[in-house]
Enzyme design. Structure first.
Site, mmCIF file in Angstrom:
data_model
loop_
_atom_site.group_PDB
_atom_site.id
_atom_site.type_symbol
_atom_site.label_atom_id
_atom_site.label_comp_id
_atom_site.label_asym_id
_atom_site.label_seq_id
_atom_site.Cartn_x
_atom_site.Cartn_y
_atom_site.Cartn_z
ATOM 1 N N GLY A 10 0.816 -1.208 0.000
ATOM 2 C CA GLY A 10 0.000 0.000 0.000
ATOM 3 C C GLY A 10 0.850 1.259 0.000
ATOM 4 O O GLY A 10 2.082 1.203 0.110
ATOM 5 N N GLN A 11 0.188 2.397 -0.106
ATOM 6 C CA GLN A 11 0.899 3.684 -0.166
ATOM 7 C C GLN A 11 1.805 3.894 1.040
ATOM 8 O O GLN A 11 2.999 4.180 0.905
ATOM 9 C CB GLN A 11 -0.102 4.848 -0.211
ATOM 10 C CG GLN A 11 -1.023 4.878 -1.393
ATOM 11 C CD GLN A 11 -1.923 6.087 -1.332
ATOM 12 O OE1 GLN A 11 -1.701 7.057 -2.029
ATOM 13 N NE2 GLN A 11 -2.944 6.053 -0.511
ATOM 14 N N VAL A 12 1.226 3.773 2.232
ATOM 15 C CA VAL A 12 1.993 3.998 3.454
ATOM 16 C C VAL A 12 2.902 2.809 3.739
ATOM 17 O O VAL A 12 4.062 2.979 4.139
ATOM 18 C CB VAL A 12 1.053 4.271 4.639
ATOM 19 C CG1 VAL A 12 1.838 4.419 5.946
ATOM 20 C CG2 VAL A 12 0.216 5.525 4.386
ATOM 21 N N LEU A 36 -6.004 -9.554 6.405
ATOM 22 C CA LEU A 36 -6.722 -9.022 7.550
ATOM 23 C C LEU A 36 -8.194 -9.422 7.566
ATOM 24 O O LEU A 36 -8.874 -9.251 8.577
ATOM 25 C CB LEU A 36 -6.596 -7.495 7.617
ATOM 26 C CG LEU A 36 -5.390 -6.977 8.430
ATOM 27 C CD1 LEU A 36 -4.083 -7.349 7.743
ATOM 28 C CD2 LEU A 36 -5.473 -5.478 8.638
ATOM 29 N N ALA A 59 -5.511 -1.743 5.777
ATOM 30 C CA ALA A 59 -6.873 -1.373 6.157
ATOM 31 C C ALA A 59 -7.812 -1.523 4.976
ATOM 32 O O ALA A 59 -7.380 -1.604 3.817
ATOM 33 C CB ALA A 59 -6.915 0.071 6.667
ATOM 34 N N TYR A 60 -9.101 -1.552 5.281
ATOM 35 C CA TYR A 60 -10.143 -1.433 4.266
ATOM 36 C C TYR A 60 -10.355 0.069 4.086
ATOM 37 O O TYR A 60 -10.773 0.766 5.010
ATOM 38 C CB TYR A 60 -11.429 -2.100 4.747
ATOM 39 C CG TYR A 60 -12.570 -2.046 3.758
ATOM 40 C CD1 TYR A 60 -12.973 -3.191 3.074
ATOM 41 C CD2 TYR A 60 -13.258 -0.869 3.509
ATOM 42 C CE1 TYR A 60 -14.024 -3.156 2.162
ATOM 43 C CE2 TYR A 60 -14.307 -0.821 2.603
ATOM 44 C CZ TYR A 60 -14.686 -1.963 1.933
ATOM 45 O OH TYR A 60 -15.720 -1.911 1.033
ATOM 46 N N THR A 61 -10.055 0.604 2.896
ATOM 47 C CA THR A 61 -10.072 2.055 2.688
ATOM 48 C C THR A 61 -11.052 2.516 1.620
ATOM 49 O O THR A 61 -11.077 3.699 1.282
ATOM 50 C CB THR A 61 -8.666 2.554 2.307
ATOM 51 O OG1 THR A 61 -8.227 1.863 1.130
ATOM 52 C CG2 THR A 61 -7.675 2.316 3.442
ATOM 53 N N ASP A 101 -9.094 10.768 10.295
ATOM 54 C CA ASP A 101 -9.917 11.912 10.676
ATOM 55 C C ASP A 101 -11.404 11.579 10.600
ATOM 56 O O ASP A 101 -12.240 12.269 11.183
ATOM 57 C CB ASP A 101 -9.625 13.094 9.754
ATOM 58 C CG ASP A 101 -9.916 12.781 8.301
ATOM 59 O OD1 ASP A 101 -10.902 13.312 7.758
ATOM 60 O OD2 ASP A 101 -9.167 11.998 7.681
ATOM 61 N N TYR A 124 -17.031 3.553 7.056
ATOM 62 C CA TYR A 124 -15.569 3.491 7.136
ATOM 63 C C TYR A 124 -15.085 4.097 8.456
ATOM 64 O O TYR A 124 -14.285 3.475 9.185
ATOM 65 C CB TYR A 124 -14.943 4.224 5.950
ATOM 66 C CG TYR A 124 -13.461 4.458 6.092
ATOM 67 C CD1 TYR A 124 -12.557 3.408 5.992
ATOM 68 C CD2 TYR A 124 -12.966 5.731 6.347
ATOM 69 C CE1 TYR A 124 -11.193 3.624 6.134
ATOM 70 C CE2 TYR A 124 -11.603 5.956 6.486
ATOM 71 C CZ TYR A 124 -10.721 4.901 6.384
ATOM 72 O OH TYR A 124 -9.373 5.123 6.533
#
Length: 295
Positions: A10-12, A36, A59-61, A101, A124
């Site tokens: 993933g990105q992060v 997961l 994560a589920y994003t 957030d 989410y």
């Protein structure tokens, strides 16, 4: 020291796999190695690897899709973090987990602090809040890092989408009444490495305390302002043809989507900066660095 990193594609996760290398042996796993959505399999993986630190950006994003996939979102964003935290508690490991957030409703007229009341307005956000609460309930040593508006030079994100659309269309309509701080995935990863290094020292000295911390760039803008900055920097770089001539600001009501979004996504990073001796860069400076890295 052994660090288990989930979601490494993933990105992060991709940035973390590099930023964490100086701290120890990084075991970076993707979905095929640590799914997961399979809590029992995830537990077995953690038990087999027996890490000293677990870093969980997976994560589920899919925010809009979560409205119709509630069970899957909660399985990945709440149940899986609970499993990771339970295993961390058993082995006296440290868990670093990422939240959002979207645990807030966006009605506050100032940046949210970690102590503000949570009230997610979509599935989410509800699933991510449930993950935070599940981790806290285990008693494991943990740090939960809330971030927002994440982008990167790779993967699917707002930056990549705007660059593609600006090359295809003369005119774009972008939401202007949602406010936040765009945050580069590399900034999240490098900050995490600093935070982890200090936390490990605190644990050795018996002074560690678990908690939630906001982690975003400094400053604020709208999605419209973010898009304008992206196109302007791309035009200055001159590395790709741009058809775009105008970016129109529109209200959220003109861009209907399944999941409601908070209008205010600003997060105060004062607590993070004070505990870990940091100064977060402004979102526009970080954006320039990211886009320079793309050239």
């Amino acid at each position: 020291m052994k660090i288990l990193l989930t979601g490494c594609s993933g990105q992060v996760g991709w940035e973390l796999a590099r930023a964490l290398l100086p701290l120890g042996e990084v075991i970076a796993v993707n979905r095929s190695q640590a799914d997961l959505s399979d809590p029992d399999g995830l537990r077995r993986t953690v038990q087999k690897l027996n890490p000293d630190v677990i870093v969980n950006p997976a994560a589920y994003t899919a925010v809009d899709k979560a409205e119709s996939e509630r069970d899957l979102a909660f399985l990945i964003n709440a149940e899986a973090p609970r499993v990771l935290a339970e295993e961390a508690a058993k082995n006296a490991s440290l868990l670093i987990h990422y939240s959002t957030d979207y645990v807030f409703d966006g009605t506050k007229h100032a940046p949210y602090t970690e102590d503000d009341a949570v009230h997610p307005v979509n599935v989410y956000g509800q699933s991510k809040l449930a993950g935070e609460q599940a981790i806290q309930a285990t008693g494991a040593d943990h740090l939960i890092l809330r971030t927002s508006w994440v982008y990167a030079a790779r993967g699917q994100n707002f930056l990549k989408t705007i660059l593609r659309l600006a090359a295809e269309r003369e005119e774009l309509n972008i939401v202007a009444d949602q406010i936040g701080s765009p945050t580069w995935a590399r900034l999240i990863a490098e900050t995490t490495a600093h935070v982890l290094r200090q936390s490990l020292l605190e644990r050795q000295q018996g002074g560690f305390s678990s908690g939630i911390y906001n982690l975003t760039s400094a400053g604020e803008t709208s999605w419209h302002g973010f898009a304008q900055a992206i196109v302007e920097i791309a035009r200055q770089q001159g590395t790709q043809p741009l058809k775009n001539r105008i970016i129109n600001p529109i209200p959220t009501t003109d861009y209907p989507v399944p999941a409601k979004r908070p209008l205010n996504s600003r997060l105060s990073t004062n607590r993070l900066e004070q505990r870990f001796g940091l100064k977060m860069p402004t979102w526009d400076n970080a954006l320039r660095l990211c886009m320079a890295d793309m050239v």
